[in-house]
Design an enzyme around this catalytic site. Sequence first.
Site, PDB file in Angstrom:
ATOM      1  N   TRP A  91       0.831  -1.203   0.000  1.00 18.20           N
ATOM      2  CA  TRP A  91       0.000   0.000   0.000  1.00 18.20           C
ATOM      3  C   TRP A  91       0.865   1.253   0.000  1.00 18.20           C
ATOM      4  CZ3 TRP A  91      -4.425  -0.589  -2.014  1.00 18.20           C
ATOM      5  CH2 TRP A  91      -5.155  -1.765  -1.819  1.00 18.20           C
ATOM      6  N   ASP A 137      -1.783   6.109   7.004  1.00 15.67           N
ATOM      7  CA  ASP A 137      -2.833   5.226   6.503  1.00 15.67           C
ATOM      8  C   ASP A 137      -3.048   4.151   7.570  1.00 15.67           C
ATOM      9  OD1 ASP A 137      -4.392   3.313   5.270  1.00 15.67           O
ATOM     10  OD2 ASP A 137      -3.202   3.199   3.434  1.00 15.67           O
ATOM     11  N   LYS A 173     -12.333  -2.546   6.428  1.00 17.20           N
ATOM     12  CA  LYS A 173     -11.536  -3.484   7.215  1.00 17.20           C
ATOM     13  C   LYS A 173     -12.050  -3.535   8.654  1.00 17.20           C
ATOM     14  CE  LYS A 173      -8.814  -3.372   3.535  1.00 17.20           C
ATOM     15  NZ  LYS A 173      -7.867  -2.455   2.915  1.00 17.20           N
TER      16      LYS A 173
HETATM   17  C1  LIG Z   1      -7.334  -1.833   1.796  1.00 19.98           C
HETATM   18  C2  LIG Z   1      -6.288  -0.810   1.975  1.00 19.98           C
HETATM   19  C3  LIG Z   1      -6.198   0.312   1.129  1.00 19.98           C
HETATM   20  C4  LIG Z   1      -7.100   0.508  -0.070  1.00 19.98           C
HETATM   21  O1  LIG Z   1      -8.396   0.691   0.314  1.00 19.98           O
HETATM   22  P1  LIG Z   1      -9.544   1.045  -0.770  1.00 19.98           P
HETATM   23  O2  LIG Z   1     -10.655   1.475   0.138  1.00 19.98           O
HETATM   24  O3  LIG Z   1      -9.816  -0.191  -1.525  1.00 19.98           O
HETATM   25  O4  LIG Z   1      -9.058   2.138  -1.613  1.00 19.98           O
HETATM   26  C5  LIG Z   1      -5.224   1.242   1.386  1.00 19.98           C
HETATM   27  N1  LIG Z   1      -4.373   1.101   2.414  1.00 19.98           N
HETATM   28  C6  LIG Z   1      -4.415   0.036   3.247  1.00 19.98           C
HETATM   29  C7  LIG Z   1      -3.445  -0.069   4.387  1.00 19.98           C
HETATM   30  C8  LIG Z   1      -5.377  -0.949   3.056  1.00 19.98           C
HETATM   31  O5  LIG Z   1      -5.428  -2.007   3.878  1.00 19.98           O
END
Ligand SMILES: *Cc1c(COP(=O)(O)O)cnc(C)c1O
Length: 359
Positions: A102, A172, A196
Amino acid sequence: MTRAFNFCAGPAALPEEVLKELQEETLDYKNHGLAVMEMSHRSKEFVSIAEQAKQDFIDLLSIPDEYDVLFIQGGASLQFSMIPMNLGNKNQKVDYLEVGSWSKKAIAEAKKFHDVNIAASSKDISFKKYPSINDWNISDDSSYIHMVMNETIEGVACRSLDNLPEKVIVSDCSSNILSEPLDVKKFGLIYAGAQKNIGPAGLAIVIIRKDLIQKRDDLPALMSYQTYADSESMYNTPPTFAWYLSGKVFSWLKRNGGLESIEEINLRKAKKLYDYIDNSDFYYNDVSIESRSIMNVPFLLNDDSLNDSFLKNSEKEGLLNLAGHRSVGGMRASIYNAVPEEAIDALVSFMDVFANKYG
Ligand SMILES: *Cc1c(COP(=O)(O)O)cnc(C)c1O
């Protein structure tokens, strides 16, 4: 009806209690004669659902008054663009950590807008260890430092925030938000895709220090944080269903003792699984111990020709979505807040039976 144990990395398991409440409210929300999904986002009922959800989120994370909380569509990936567009100053660099898949996506997006300095990278060790904060090479004049606190695919995480530099830190937290208490004051901006550990897909939540919200007439309205801050995140129609159900997840967490309680459970769940893997000569996890994620646990079979059989058999036992991400292979158990401890017990006993049969 039987509900399986779902180890999906995202969209991920939701608390059963929350889904039951949803079932009860789907045709008629609290005697209003309609479902929340059918309500105007400007209605008194929905505005109060939205405000309560935001307040519960603030309470859970003890978010100080200097921060705003924004509800934005486009997932975490849209934030990969909004962050450099909003927080990067012209003629300044931006610092990024490269600690997993990511991170790489966030960096690729930032490069479209700014000169990116890779302040630390664990790429040469296949992202098996999170670079120690003391080893980050921060530029003197960067607008911010971007980190992914928990790399969902590699199962590697920053497990200590001691000695974070006194700069604007952007994180993030898509796969670790609400898994344990977090000291929001250390950050300029925290963001997380909902699917998540928060709620259904379609929503990202951004916690932003108010002084970082700038008037930016040069940006498209929906790409500017100010638009969301000025309108209680209702400049246009927000993802009302995701917002409503996320609110239910927040109140489920509060009812169950908040983040201290869930942290205790999460640490116990993760320890159980890692301990089993580490003591096995059939399975292994090669992430450096101090960097192991407590939310995403990747593991490999010594004999990878048994992978398909492992997946088929686990699915038969009601243990779903254990395949690792296609880029890394192997297995991965995502054990977010809504995955109950019994799921870990069931997984460990299945793994043991499988190992005894094929080992
Ligand atoms: C799943 C995830 C993303 C991407 O998420 P989307 O909502 O599909 O854009 C970005 N960063 C991390 C750490 C993730 O687990």
